[in-house]
Design a protein around this motif. Structure first.
Motif, PDB file in Angstrom:
ATOM      1  N   THR A 159       5.603   7.919   9.292  1.00 36.35           N
ATOM      2  CA  THR A 159       4.908   7.020  10.219  1.00 36.35           C
ATOM      3  C   THR A 159       4.792   5.599   9.681  1.00 36.35           C
ATOM      4  O   THR A 159       4.556   4.673  10.451  1.00 36.35           O
ATOM      5  CB  THR A 159       3.490   7.535  10.501  1.00 36.35           C
ATOM      6  OG1 THR A 159       2.714   7.490   9.285  1.00 36.35           O
ATOM      7  CG2 THR A 159       3.540   8.977  11.005  1.00 36.35           C
TER       8      THR A 159
ATOM      9  N   THR B 102      -6.500   7.086  -2.465  1.00 32.29           N
ATOM     10  CA  THR B 102      -5.984   7.632  -1.218  1.00 32.29           C
ATOM     11  C   THR B 102      -7.138   8.029  -0.315  1.00 32.29           C
ATOM     12  O   THR B 102      -8.275   8.209  -0.757  1.00 32.29           O
ATOM     13  CB  THR B 102      -5.081   8.857  -1.472  1.00 32.29           C
ATOM     14  OG1 THR B 102      -5.900   9.943  -1.942  1.00 32.29           O
ATOM     15  CG2 THR B 102      -3.997   8.544  -2.501  1.00 32.29           C
ATOM     16  N   PHE B 103      -6.833   8.192   0.964  1.00 32.02           N
ATOM     17  CA  PHE B 103      -7.872   8.555   1.919  1.00 32.02           C
ATOM     18  C   PHE B 103      -8.362   9.983   1.712  1.00 32.02           C
ATOM     19  O   PHE B 103      -9.410  10.364   2.244  1.00 32.02           O
ATOM     20  CB  PHE B 103      -7.371   8.347   3.341  1.00 32.02           C
ATOM     21  CG  PHE B 103      -7.036   6.903   3.638  1.00 32.02           C
ATOM     22  CD1 PHE B 103      -7.872   5.887   3.208  1.00 32.02           C
ATOM     23  CD2 PHE B 103      -5.887   6.552   4.332  1.00 32.02           C
ATOM     24  CE1 PHE B 103      -7.586   4.554   3.471  1.00 32.02           C
ATOM     25  CE2 PHE B 103      -5.585   5.231   4.601  1.00 32.02           C
ATOM     26  CZ  PHE B 103      -6.431   4.222   4.172  1.00 32.02           C
ATOM     27  N   SER B 104      -7.633  10.764   0.912  1.00 32.94           N
ATOM     28  CA  SER B 104      -8.098  12.095   0.530  1.00 32.94           C
ATOM     29  C   SER B 104      -8.860  12.081  -0.788  1.00 32.94           C
ATOM     30  O   SER B 104      -9.322  13.120  -1.254  1.00 32.94           O
ATOM     31  CB  SER B 104      -6.911  13.070   0.432  1.00 32.94           C
ATOM     32  OG  SER B 104      -5.967  12.615  -0.529  1.00 32.94           O
TER      33      SER B 104
ATOM     34  N   TYR C 170       0.833  -1.186   0.000  1.00 32.50           N
ATOM     35  CA  TYR C 170       0.000   0.000   0.000  1.00 32.50           C
ATOM     36  C   TYR C 170       0.880   1.253   0.000  1.00 32.50           C
ATOM     37  O   TYR C 170       2.006   1.227   0.518  1.00 32.50           O
ATOM     38  CB  TYR C 170      -0.886   0.031   1.255  1.00 32.50           C
ATOM     39  CG  TYR C 170      -1.882  -1.087   1.332  1.00 32.50           C
ATOM     40  CD1 TYR C 170      -3.149  -0.957   0.769  1.00 32.50           C
ATOM     41  CD2 TYR C 170      -1.567  -2.293   1.968  1.00 32.50           C
ATOM     42  CE1 TYR C 170      -4.080  -1.992   0.850  1.00 32.50           C
ATOM     43  CE2 TYR C 170      -2.488  -3.322   2.042  1.00 32.50           C
ATOM     44  CZ  TYR C 170      -3.736  -3.166   1.469  1.00 32.50           C
ATOM     45  OH  TYR C 170      -4.642  -4.190   1.538  1.00 32.50           O
TER      46      TYR C 170
ATOM     47  N   THR D 159      -1.689   5.092   3.407  1.00 35.01           N
ATOM     48  CA  THR D 159      -2.373   6.337   3.053  1.00 35.01           C
ATOM     49  C   THR D 159      -3.445   6.123   1.990  1.00 35.01           C
ATOM     50  O   THR D 159      -4.027   7.096   1.500  1.00 35.01           O
ATOM     51  CB  THR D 159      -1.362   7.375   2.545  1.00 35.01           C
ATOM     52  OG1 THR D 159      -0.666   6.830   1.408  1.00 35.01           O
ATOM     53  CG2 THR D 159      -0.348   7.725   3.633  1.00 35.01           C
ATOM     54  N   ALA D 160      -3.691   4.863   1.611  1.00 30.93           N
ATOM     55  CA  ALA D 160      -4.671   4.576   0.572  1.00 30.93           C
ATOM     56  C   ALA D 160      -5.202   3.159   0.740  1.00 30.93           C
ATOM     57  O   ALA D 160      -4.574   2.325   1.398  1.00 30.93           O
ATOM     58  CB  ALA D 160      -4.049   4.747  -0.815  1.00 30.93           C
TER      59      ALA D 160
ATOM     60  N   ARG E  18       2.352   4.469   1.549  1.00 27.91           N
ATOM     61  CA  ARG E  18       2.578   4.704   2.979  1.00 27.91           C
ATOM     62  C   ARG E  18       3.162   6.087   3.231  1.00 27.91           C
ATOM     63  O   ARG E  18       3.862   6.642   2.383  1.00 27.91           O
ATOM     64  CB  ARG E  18       3.520   3.640   3.565  1.00 27.91           C
ATOM     65  CG  ARG E  18       2.921   2.247   3.571  1.00 27.91           C
ATOM     66  CD  ARG E  18       3.855   1.223   4.191  1.00 27.91           C
ATOM     67  NE  ARG E  18       3.255  -0.113   4.144  1.00 27.91           N
ATOM     68  CZ  ARG E  18       2.451  -0.611   5.092  1.00 27.91           C
ATOM     69  NH1 ARG E  18       2.194   0.111   6.174  1.00 27.91           N
ATOM     70  NH2 ARG E  18       1.926  -1.820   4.959  1.00 27.91           N
ATOM     71  N   ASP E  19       2.884   6.606   4.415  1.00 29.81           N
ATOM     72  CA  ASP E  19       3.498   7.848   4.868  1.00 29.81           C
ATOM     73  C   ASP E  19       4.969   7.593   5.124  1.00 29.81           C
ATOM     74  O   ASP E  19       5.336   6.602   5.782  1.00 29.81           O
ATOM     75  CB  ASP E  19       2.802   8.333   6.144  1.00 29.81           C
ATOM     76  CG  ASP E  19       3.373   9.639   6.653  1.00 29.81           C
ATOM     77  OD1 ASP E  19       4.375   9.577   7.410  1.00 29.81           O
ATOM     78  OD2 ASP E  19       2.832  10.696   6.297  1.00 29.81           O
TER      79      ASP E  19
ATOM     80  N   ASN F  32       2.400   4.516   8.134  1.00 25.18           N
ATOM     81  CA  ASN F  32       0.984   4.171   8.049  1.00 25.18           C
ATOM     82  C   ASN F  32       0.543   4.190   6.595  1.00 25.18           C
ATOM     83  O   ASN F  32       1.027   4.994   5.790  1.00 25.18           O
ATOM     84  CB  ASN F  32       0.137   5.174   8.848  1.00 25.18           C
ATOM     85  CG  ASN F  32       0.368   5.063  10.333  1.00 25.18           C
ATOM     86  OD1 ASN F  32       0.656   3.973  10.850  1.00 25.18           O
ATOM     87  ND2 ASN F  32       0.252   6.177  11.049  1.00 25.18           N
TER      88      ASN F  32
END
Length: 304
Positions: free
Chosen positions: A229, A257-259, A223, A233-234, A225-226, A231
């Motif tokens: 972090t 992405t989560f945005s 995936y 991001t999508a 990732r940041d 984490n």
């Protein structure tokens, strides 16, 4: 390419079917339990009639994880058993050794030991996936004629995806910790057809040559990732979700992405995705795997 070459293969008198390698993949757990119950009934009848007992070894691989309905207790049993192929299975173990390491030694003794004349001839390990992969067999060589003939037989009688002398049966989608009747039944039918092929082969049937379609793994994709972090991001893009073994072309949507932005597949060739958004693979850093589809020759085979 010619397919009339004849390959003599060894008889398969010892076959094992294993369920519960991952304790929350419940189709295999319940199927092996049911088969054990049926086997006890058959063996009782055979003893009464003085017949040869059943030859299929049925194993519940990870009982502690099954009791807790977890994938594993300490570490993935799949990785532990794979390690036995490369390391000595009989060295000393610490008192603090992970449960699955200890269990992998027990399974090696039960099914092997590896490389010994007493080892089983064929192992089918039963798994569920949360991905929409249907009934899929995973083998470790595309030159294993026995597995290829089993795969070819199964492709003739049921819809099957193959990912090339042990093989894992993956079937989904099914949430972990849950058993779905249709998924359980599909696994049961797949196992029955596999064992039917073994019986036919051991009885002296000759199997014609031909071709079999397989998917050969090329790479895994993580995936987005940041960078700080780590984490994700999508998530898998809605256009790709549940489209396992459907061709993915360059520039097709891959992630969202989560945005709300679309991340596209940047590969240079079309490939087939599988294990799309598998729940258990988040910890492995795998969002999906990509494979090439191949048309493999399967030579005529008979019992040596």
């Amino acid at each position: 390419m010619e397919v009339d070459q004849v390959v003599p293969l060894p008889r398969l008198p010892r076959v094992a079917v294993c369920g519960g390698t991952h304790g929350n993949e419940l189709s295999g757990v319940y199927l092996v339990r049911e088969l054990l119950k049926l086997q006890r009934e058959v063996m009782k009848k055979e003893q009464e009639e003085d017949l040869k007992p059943a030859s299929v070894l049925l194993v519940l691989s990870n009982p502690r994880a099954m009791q807790q309905c977890r994938r594993y207790v300490d570490t993935d049993l799949n990785q532990c058993t794979a390690t036995l192929y490369f390391l000595s299975p009989s060295g000393p173990l610490s008192d603090m050794a992970p449960y699955e390491i200890i269990r992998s030694r027990e399974l090696n003794a039960l099914l092997g030991p590896k490389g010994s004349p007493a080892a089983v001839d064929l192992v089918c390990d039963l798994h569920n996936t949360t991905a929409n992969m249907g009934l899929c067999f995973i083998a470790y060589s595309d030159c294993d004629w026995i597995c290829l003939h089993i795969f070819r037989h199964l492709q003739c009688v049921i819809t099957l995806n193959l990912n090339p002398r042990s093989a894992a049966m993956e079937i989904g989608p099914q949430p972990h910790g849950v058993v779905r009747s249709n998924i359980y039944t599909a696994m049961k039918v797949g196992v029955q057809h596999m064992l039917d092929w073994v019986r036919l082969f051991n009885s002296g049937n000759v199997f014609e040559g031909g071709f079999v379609d397989v998917f050969t793994m090329v790479k895994h994709i993580d995936y987005p990732r940041d960078s700080e972090t780590r984490n994700i991001t999508a998530a898998i893009h809605p256009c790709l979700q549940d489209r396992d073994f459907c061709l993915l072309h360059p520039e097709d949507p891959l992630f969202q992405t989560f945005s709300g932005e679309t991340v596209r597949y940047k590969g240079t060739e079309p490939l087939y995705p599988f294990f799309i958004n598998e729940c258990a693979y988040y910890e492995k850093g795998i969002a999906l795997s990509l494979a090439r589809k191949r048309h493999i020759i399967c030579h005529c085979a008979f019992k040596d």
